[in-house]
Write a protein that holds these residues in place. Structure first.
Motif, short mmCIF file in Angstrom:
data_model
loop_
_atom_site.label_atom_id
_atom_site.label_comp_id
_atom_site.label_asym_id
_atom_site.label_seq_id
_atom_site.Cartn_x
_atom_site.Cartn_y
_atom_site.Cartn_z
N GLY A 142 31.23 -27.64 -32.70
CA GLY A 142 30.43 -27.33 -33.84
C GLY A 142 30.75 -26.50 -35.02
O GLY A 142 30.73 -26.82 -36.45
N ARG A 143 31.95 -25.78 -34.76
CA ARG A 143 32.32 -24.66 -35.87
C ARG A 143 33.22 -25.67 -36.57
O ARG A 143 33.69 -25.09 -37.98
CB ARG A 143 33.34 -23.58 -35.12
N HIS A 144 33.77 -26.70 -36.23
CA HIS A 144 34.54 -27.70 -36.98
C HIS A 144 33.79 -28.59 -37.34
O HIS A 144 34.44 -29.78 -38.01
CB HIS A 144 35.97 -27.85 -36.06
N GLY A 145 32.53 -28.76 -37.51
CA GLY A 145 31.48 -29.84 -37.99
C GLY A 145 31.94 -31.12 -37.00
O GLY A 145 31.77 -32.21 -37.81
N VAL A 146 32.24 -31.02 -36.07
CA VAL A 146 32.42 -32.37 -35.07
C VAL A 146 31.29 -32.40 -34.09
O VAL A 146 30.93 -31.43 -33.42
CB VAL A 146 33.90 -32.13 -34.29
N ALA A 147 30.67 -33.63 -34.07
CA ALA A 147 29.57 -33.62 -33.09
C ALA A 147 30.04 -34.37 -31.80
O ALA A 147 30.59 -35.52 -32.12
CB ALA A 147 28.40 -34.24 -33.84
N PRO A 148 29.89 -33.94 -30.75
CA PRO A 148 30.04 -34.65 -29.51
C PRO A 148 29.24 -35.86 -29.35
O PRO A 148 28.16 -35.92 -30.03
CB PRO A 148 29.87 -33.82 -28.42
N GLN A 149 29.82 -37.02 -28.83
CA GLN A 149 29.06 -38.29 -28.64
C GLN A 149 28.23 -38.22 -27.36
O GLN A 149 28.68 -38.68 -26.39
CB GLN A 149 30.07 -39.55 -28.53
N GLY A 150 27.11 -37.67 -27.36
CA GLY A 150 26.12 -37.63 -26.29
C GLY A 150 26.54 -36.24 -25.14
O GLY A 150 27.32 -35.73 -25.59
N ALA A 151 26.01 -36.67 -23.97
CA ALA A 151 25.90 -35.62 -23.03
C ALA A 151 27.27 -35.71 -22.17
O ALA A 151 28.07 -36.82 -22.11
CB ALA A 151 24.80 -35.75 -21.97
N VAL A 152 27.87 -34.74 -21.55
CA VAL A 152 28.91 -34.68 -20.61
C VAL A 152 28.64 -35.81 -19.42
O VAL A 152 27.58 -35.84 -18.90
CB VAL A 152 29.10 -33.36 -19.90
N VAL A 153 29.66 -36.67 -19.22
CA VAL A 153 29.50 -37.57 -17.91
C VAL A 153 30.63 -37.38 -17.21
O VAL A 153 31.61 -36.74 -17.41
CB VAL A 153 29.86 -38.95 -18.83
N ARG A 154 30.35 -38.04 -15.90
CA ARG A 154 31.44 -37.70 -14.91
C ARG A 154 32.29 -39.01 -14.75
O ARG A 154 31.75 -40.03 -14.52
CB ARG A 154 30.97 -37.47 -13.50
N ASN A 155 33.67 -38.98 -15.10
CA ASN A 155 34.46 -39.98 -15.06
C ASN A 155 35.57 -39.94 -14.29
O ASN A 155 36.12 -39.15 -13.99
CB ASN A 155 34.98 -40.50 -16.44
N PHE A 156 36.03 -41.08 -13.72
CA PHE A 156 37.43 -41.19 -12.79
C PHE A 156 38.31 -41.17 -13.82
O PHE A 156 38.61 -41.89 -14.83
CB PHE A 156 37.38 -42.85 -12.14
N GLY A 157 39.84 -40.46 -13.53
CA GLY A 157 40.83 -40.14 -14.35
C GLY A 157 42.03 -40.06 -13.43
O GLY A 157 41.95 -40.37 -12.20
N ALA A 158 42.92 -39.65 -13.99
CA ALA A 158 44.35 -39.51 -13.21
C ALA A 158 44.11 -38.52 -11.91
O ALA A 158 44.87 -38.76 -10.87
CB ALA A 158 45.30 -38.89 -14.16
N GLU A 159 43.17 -37.62 -11.82
CA GLU A 159 43.01 -36.58 -10.82
C GLU A 159 41.89 -36.88 -9.94
O GLU A 159 41.56 -36.25 -9.12
CB GLU A 159 43.19 -35.00 -11.41
N GLY A 160 41.19 -37.86 -10.32
CA GLY A 160 39.74 -38.17 -9.63
C GLY A 160 38.51 -38.00 -10.57
O GLY A 160 38.88 -38.22 -11.71
N VAL A 161 37.35 -37.66 -10.20
CA VAL A 161 36.23 -37.81 -11.12
C VAL A 161 36.08 -36.44 -11.65
O VAL A 161 36.13 -35.39 -10.63
CB VAL A 161 34.96 -38.17 -9.81
#
Length: 143
Positions: A98-117
């Motif tokens: 927000g301090r940089h004027g950037v709006a996140p796209q929605g809520a935090v979600v739980r995703n699968f990635g290189a280390e797991g979820v």
């Protein structure tokens, strides 16, 4: 002012591909990647690439269609870049963005990635490229 987290590495990148089977064969045979997980309902295959992941999305699948036409001179091939960050503090992340004027796209979600979820928050860079900020994994997803 520092962001309050440090980038650890690229967690994964997502490529939109015309022929999913052909691309899986290429990444396995040519580069030695292995299939870590399939999400056939999304047209998505996660490939292990050392400590990171390369995700392949068929352009004709549910996720792939969101990117428009197939990769070409005028088409988008890279869906997003994921940066593994630590720590992952949603309130602090939102405040920093927000301090940089950037709006996140929605809520935090739980995703699968290189280390797991683990938790992920999406945003766009000034050119509209999607970036995923991914925190530490709290569970390993079954294959």
């Amino acid at each position: 002012m520092t962001p309050g987290f440090s980038v650890q590495r690229i967690d994964h990148l997502v490529l939109r591909v015309r022929d999913l089977a052909r691309s899986i064969d290429f990444y396995a045979a040519v580069l030695g990647c292995t299939v870590a997980k399939r999400r056939d309902d999304l047209g998505l295959v996660h490939l292990r690439a050392g400590a990171s992941m390369i995700d392949l999305v068929g352009v004709d699948g549910p996720l792939g269609r969101k990117g428009g036409g197939a990769p070409a001179a005028e088409g988008r091939n890279l869906d997003h870049v994921c940066l593994r960050i630590d720590p992952f503090d949603e309130a602090a992340l939102r405040a920093h963005l927000g301090r940089h004027g950037v709006a996140p796209q929605g809520a935090v979600v739980r995703n699968f990635g290189a280390e797991g979820v683990g938790p992920s928050l999406y945003l766009s860079d000034p050119d509209g490229n999607q970036i995923e900020l991914k925190g530490p994994s709290t569970a390993v997803a079954p294959p």
